[in-house]
Design an enzyme around this catalytic site. Structure first.
Site, PDB file in Angstrom:
ATOM      1  N   GLU A  49       0.670  -1.080  -0.030  1.00 58.95           N
ATOM      2  CA  GLU A  49      -0.073  -0.097  -0.019  1.00 58.95           C
ATOM      3  C   GLU A  49       0.731   1.375   0.132  1.00 58.95           C
ATOM      4  O   GLU A  49       1.960   1.621   0.843  1.00 58.95           O
ATOM      5  CB  GLU A  49      -1.026   0.014   1.409  1.00 58.95           C
ATOM      6  N   ASP A  60      -4.119  11.561   7.482  1.00 60.57           N
ATOM      7  CA  ASP A  60      -2.849  11.047   8.201  1.00 60.57           C
ATOM      8  C   ASP A  60      -2.793  11.973   9.183  1.00 60.57           C
ATOM      9  O   ASP A  60      -2.767  12.764   9.628  1.00 60.57           O
ATOM     10  CB  ASP A  60      -1.700  11.266   7.036  1.00 60.57           C
TER      11      ASP A  60
END
Length: 268
Positions: A49, A60
């Site tokens: 990924e 994030d």
């Protein structure tokens, strides 16, 4: 897209789950980033990924934001990321490669052109983190036109309607969120998500991989015991890169030491 199907079939035969690491392409620089990816695969990663550095990564936590900043500092561009992807694919013809993206990066290219480029370099899936499923039609349609699996996030609080949509539109795998919030290894994954896994199976969704907060082998085992097809670990891996930023060889050795027991935990 077919690479996921054959991976999951092989793993099932071997009675194993998938261990999937996440890293940002170009962190801490192109050459070391390619070595990191080779090391992850050698240590047992079943799929990759990968993130493309983006200036405003909403989902994030600080660890992955720092990875993005390091890649930017090294001057890494999206065009270079695609060159890297082509190299990774050449060297590793069978491993599934997924991208974790933000919509702006897709729009910059033009949606169709972006997925065409993914197909050309051998990317298997794309998850666009900031596009909700109800706005996903142009993305998933372009993805399928170019044989790229559209990946959808299944949150812990998904209702029946959302589960049906994820099952119907998603391909490749389903990204099962351990909890709401931003990514990070500090917040360990919460309880196994048995009920969601059971529902996704019932609706024939793509195999679920559990992500967010996966930083230890026991969590990988718990995800698989709950019925997930595997686990994704990002922040814990990116943290190792950060800790050994000035010692490239030590970094690769530490990544190997982290990944091997994570992969071992997928074997029943």
């Amino acid at each position: 897209m077919e690479r996921y199907e054959s991976l999951f079939a092989q793993l099932k035969e071997r009675k194993e789950g998938a261990f999937v690491p996440f890293v940002t392409l170009g962190d801490p620089g192109i050459e070391q980033s390619l070595k990191i990816i080779d090391t992850l695969i050698e240590a047992g990663a079943d799929a990759l990924e990968l993130g493309i550095p983006f200036s405003d990564p909403l989902a994030d936590g600080p660890t992955i934001q720092n990875a993005t900043l390091r890649a930017f500092a090294a001057g890494v561009t999206p065009a270079q990321c695609f060159e890297m992807l082509a190299l990774i694919r050449q060297k590793h013809p069978t491993i599934p490669i997924g991208l974790l993206m933000y919509a702006n990066l897709v729009f910059n290219k033009g949606i169709d052109e972006f997925y065409a480029q993914c197909e050309k370099v051998g990317v298997d899936s794309v998850l666009v983190a900031d596009v909700p499923i109800e706005e996903s039609a142009p993305f998933r349609q372009a993805a399928l036109r170019h044989n790229v699996a559209p990946i959808f996030i299944c949150p812990p609080n998904a209702d029946d309607d959302l589960l049906r949509q994820i099952a119907s539109y998603g391909r490749g795998y389903t990204y099962l969120l351990s909890r709401a919030g931003v990514t990070g290894a500090e917040n360990r994954a919460a309880l196994p998500l048995n009920h969601l896994v059971a529902k996704l199976k019932e609706y024939n969704a793509a195999p679920p991989l559990q992500g967010f907060g996966i930083s230890a082998p026991d969590q990988v085992k718990a995800a698989i015991d709950a019925g997930a097809a595997g686990a994704i670990s990002g922040s814990a891996i990116v943290k190792i890169i950060e800790q050994h930023i000035n010692e490239p060889e030590k970094m690769l050795a530490a990544l190997k030491v982290f990944v091997q027991p994570m992969k071992a935990a997928t074997r029943s």
